[in-house]
Design an enzyme around this catalytic site. Structure first.
Site, PDB file in Angstrom:
ATOM      1  N   GLU A  15       0.888  -1.164   0.000  1.00  0.00           N
ATOM      2  CA  GLU A  15       0.000   0.000   0.000  1.00  0.00           C
ATOM      3  C   GLU A  15       0.930   1.219   0.000  1.00  0.00           C
ATOM      4  O   GLU A  15       1.725   1.392   0.933  1.00  0.00           O
ATOM      5  CB  GLU A  15      -0.838  -0.045   1.287  1.00  0.00           C
ATOM      6  CG  GLU A  15      -2.273   0.369   1.166  1.00  0.00           C
ATOM      7  CD  GLU A  15      -3.033   0.265   2.509  1.00  0.00           C
ATOM      8  OE1 GLU A  15      -2.440   0.022   3.581  1.00  0.00           O
ATOM      9  OE2 GLU A  15      -4.247   0.454   2.466  1.00  0.00           O
ATOM     10  N   ASN A  65      -6.371  -1.408   6.887  1.00  0.00           N
ATOM     11  CA  ASN A  65      -6.860  -1.565   8.256  1.00  0.00           C
ATOM     12  C   ASN A  65      -8.210  -0.903   8.479  1.00  0.00           C
ATOM     13  O   ASN A  65      -8.962  -1.316   9.350  1.00  0.00           O
ATOM     14  CB  ASN A  65      -5.823  -1.038   9.239  1.00  0.00           C
ATOM     15  CG  ASN A  65      -4.701  -2.049   9.406  1.00  0.00           C
ATOM     16  OD1 ASN A  65      -4.958  -3.249   9.478  1.00  0.00           O
ATOM     17  ND2 ASN A  65      -3.470  -1.589   9.434  1.00  0.00           N
TER      18      ASN A  65
END
Ligand SMILES: NC(=O)c1ccc[n+]([C@@H]2O[C@H](COP(=O)([O-])OP(=O)(O)OC[C@H]3O[C@@H](n4cnc5c(N)ncnc54)[C@H](O)[C@@H]3O)[C@@H](O)[C@H]2O)c1
Length: 282
Positions: free
Chosen positions: A152, A190
């Site tokens: 990411e 997350n």
């Protein structure tokens, strides 16, 4: 940008995996931690993981030896001064990363990129600690690093296009797939994953189903390789709680409130796999 020598700060779970993939891809690596014993543990883990890759025919014995030889373990952070790129993968505490970023900014050449592997700390805040916010970026690898394809790549508010393009290219050279994300609490991974795990905990707390049943639903019904409670135990329940608090504080929506059962388990020292007890016993 010509990157040959890469600095990595923190030689724990993620730092040793990141060192492994850089060294395997031909980069020279300076791996820095606070104590020699952490570096020795990292070298032993990398040795075993590279050995497993060699046994499976992914690399040759010579490539394994060459990768290990490219890693220079150091406790003196000054040795990072001549690196062409530095990634921080130290303990997830803002005070620790503050000290590291200020020091890296002072130590390294002003044109080099400083990346963080943080799971939840704002890249924009880390960047603002330095005199080069346009050269600070999130490079978020996933555990186990040698296996997981995703990186990411997180742009802070001030991150330049040039910095982003360089880190995207670097990720591809490591045979990873970069995905572009803007800085926001929990990024994408997350922000989406942790509420799922947290909701699974609520289902257990409310007696909707046992941990085994919740995990079976996700493995068999959604083709997840492991159920959410097994995954939470694997990540560490303390880490899950910290990330839920980051989401709750940063996004301010009550849907991010940590499950009371999670809080109680962390209070009891039941942190998942690493402590021998979480939703399961190990
Ligand atoms: N574990 C994961 O699944 C995971 C996944 C993605 C990202 N992350 C992120 O990666 C980072 C590291 O996590 P981890 O799981 O490897 O933690 P870890 O506890 O396994 O390792 C952290 C290492 O950092 C070292 N360290 C602490 N302060 C330091 C300093 N001042 N200088 C140099 N080294 C220092 C510690 O000694 C330790 O070896 C965190 O920011 C975490 O959020 C973790």
């Amino acid at each position: 940008m010509d990157i040959q020598r890469v600095g990595i700060v923190g030689a724990g779970t993620m730092g040793n995996g990141i060192a492994h993939v850089f060294a395997r891809s031909g980069y020279s690596v300076v791996l820095c931690d606070v104590e020699q014993k952490f570096l020795e543990r990292a070298l032993s883990t990398m040795g075993k993981n590279l050995e497993r890759e060699a046994a499976r025919g992914k690399i040759t014995g010579e490539e394994k030896a060459a990768a290990l030889a490219r890693i220079q373990p150091v406790t003196d952070r000054g040795k990072l001064a001549d690196c062409d790129f530095v990634i921080e993968a130290a303990t997830e505490r803002f005070e620790i990363k503050t000290e590291i970023f200020r020091d890296l900014d002072r130590l390294t050449r002003p044109e080099i990129i400083l990346a963080s592997n943080t799971s939840s700390i704002s890249i924009t805040r880390l960047a603002a600690l330095t005199g080069r916010p346009e050269k600070v970026i999130g490079m978020h690898f996933f555990n186990p690093v040698p296996v997981m394809k995703l990186v990411e790549v997180i742009r802070g508010l001030a991150t330049s296009q040039e910095t982003f393009a360089a880190v995207r290219e670097l990720s591809m050279k490591l045979d990873k797939t970069p995905v572009e994300v803007n800085d926001a609490p929990g990024f994408v991974s997350n922000r989406v994953l942790m509420p799922l795990l947290n909701e699974a905990m609520y289902a257990v707390m409310e007696g909707v189903a046992t941990p085994e049943a919740v995990d079976e639903v996700f493995k068999l019904g959604m083709a997840h390789p492991m159920g959410p409670l097994t995954l939470a135990d694997f990540i560490g329940l303390d880490v899950c709680l910290d990330i839920m608090r980051v989401l709750q504080g940063g996004l301010g929506d009550s849907k991010y409130r940590p499950c009371p059962l999670l809080i109680k388990m962390v209070d009891a020292g039941w942190l998942g796999r690493k402590s021998g007890r979480g939703f399961y016993k190990y």
